[in-house]
Design an enzyme around this catalytic site. Sequence first.
Site, short mmCIF file in Angstrom:
data_model
loop_
_atom_site.label_atom_id
_atom_site.label_comp_id
_atom_site.label_asym_id
_atom_site.label_seq_id
_atom_site.Cartn_x
_atom_site.Cartn_y
_atom_site.Cartn_z
CG ASP A 23 92.39 59.04 -21.72
OD1 ASP A 23 93.30 59.82 -21.17
OD2 ASP A 23 91.18 59.56 -22.07
CG PHE A 45 86.69 62.07 -19.68
CD1 PHE A 45 86.18 62.79 -18.53
CD2 PHE A 45 86.84 62.51 -20.88
CE1 PHE A 45 86.09 64.21 -18.77
CE2 PHE A 45 86.57 63.91 -20.94
CZ PHE A 45 86.53 64.75 -20.03
NE ARG A 92 87.62 66.83 -11.48
CZ ARG A 92 87.94 66.74 -12.46
NH1 ARG A 92 88.28 65.50 -13.11
NH2 ARG A 92 87.91 67.62 -13.29
CE1 TYR A 130 92.25 69.56 -20.67
CE2 TYR A 130 92.82 69.57 -23.09
CZ TYR A 130 91.77 69.26 -22.12
OH TYR A 130 90.81 68.49 -22.34
CE LYS A 131 92.16 66.74 -18.19
NZ LYS A 131 91.47 65.48 -18.84
C1 PLP Z 1 90.66 65.52 -19.93
C2 PLP Z 1 90.57 64.25 -20.51
C3 PLP Z 1 90.14 64.18 -22.19
C4 PLP Z 1 90.18 65.38 -22.77
O1 PLP Z 1 89.80 65.30 -24.16
P1 PLP Z 1 89.91 66.63 -24.79
O2 PLP Z 1 89.99 65.84 -26.34
O3 PLP Z 1 91.19 67.25 -24.68
O4 PLP Z 1 88.61 67.49 -24.82
C5 PLP Z 1 89.93 62.90 -22.63
N1 PLP Z 1 89.93 61.74 -21.63
C6 PLP Z 1 89.95 61.80 -20.33
C7 PLP Z 1 90.27 60.81 -19.59
C8 PLP Z 1 90.43 63.12 -19.91
O5 PLP Z 1 90.29 63.17 -18.32
#
Ligand code: PLP
Length: 418
Positions: free
Chosen positions: A203, A133, A377, A228-229
């Site tokens: 992560d 990511f 997705r 938020y997921k």
């Molecule tokens: C959603 C997600 C993030 C989100 O990072 P934010 O700081 O909330 O924008 C980070 N890493 C991964 C792997 C994600 O899927």
Amino acid sequence: MDLVQPRSPRELAAVRSWDANDPLRQFRERFDLPPNVVYLDGNSLGALPRATRQRIADVVAHEWGTGLIRSWNDADWIGAPRRVGDKIAGLIGAAAGEVIVADSTSANLFKLVHVALAARPGRREVLSEPGNFCTDLYVIEGALRGMPGRSLRLEPAERLIECISEDTALVVLTHVHYKSAAMHDMRAITARAHEKGALVLWDLSHSVGALQVDLNGCDADFAVGCGYKYLNGGPGAPAFLFVAQRHLAGSVSPLSGWMGHARPFDFVDPYAPAPGIERFLCGTPPVLGVLSLECGVDLLLEAGTAALQAKSEGLCQLFITLVEEMCGGHDLRLLSPTDARQRGSHLAYAHPNGYAVMRALIDRGVIGDFRAPDCLRFGLVPLYTRYEDVWHAVATLRDVLQTQCWSEPRYAVRAAVT
Ligand SMILES: *Cc1c(COP(=O)(O)O)cnc(C)c1O
């Protein structure tokens, strides 16, 4: 627009009987979901729990409206980041006192990359994978900018474990890949890293709340995750971080703000970190966000991670089978692993016109998302996705592909957020 109707009532009967026997079936009612929508994007923004609506209305009216500043003590706003962190610990195989809710995933990555590198002086490399990511890679780059002689090395997932060496300070990986949903073997990678004297930062953004995660069982060092997921904390909800107990005393946050101080209300000049995980707080916590997150986390704890994982596997398997049966010969290619043990809770399919196909699906009430360059997705969220929803989604996908309605010009126009 209405969802696709089954061609015969029997087509749906089997799928409906799975829903009737689903041990998590009562949880769907506990979310506010719009009618005539199949929501398959809870891996990007979780749905709204009814309890959250109630709780936040109450917090705004009473704790904020009436209690005003007294609520920091009277409603224990000050204790919320730690309290909710302790609850999240129960979802990821961590102990109370190892997890705190704070900031964003990006900011928490920065803190822990710093801490890990400080604990491995003399080692030059941070190891990750290409296509991780983007924020994870950007934040590592940013952290390394102030550290001459150290660099980020990217190795493909298949080879990564072999590349951990005596020169590796830290391995940073997303447990479940945001695009493909491929899952890393947390236990094996962590063990290899430790054998070589390196640390690992996981992560958990695409695992927490959907799958069983056992950080302490895998002897993990550090982790971060998104609120938020699958945790359903709401748009921009605060994130969390995990530091194994054994690393806590030696770890000082590079974002050493006053809320992480041992005694913030002494207002003294020199910084002294709080003895516990609170040292990873930076500034004042976003109270409404933390309390929203707590409602989402409470629901997940009630469901239990074993039941979540089992349902996630059932939903994904049904989706894969139905796509094979209904959507053959339409240029769709599954990008996710077929083996549930190597996969998270979403599915990714490549299609040459992926963006337009997704826009056409969304227009027909099936909400997934698109990831460049060609990836559709579909997030299958164990708490509120029904087997019947999977059937409707795949039937709609079949119709979109068969009729080629995705080729309408309006579906080719890219929106700011995909
Ligand atoms: C959603 C997600 C993030 C989100 O990072 P934010 O700081 O909330 O924008 C980070 N890493 C991964 C792997 C994600 O899927």
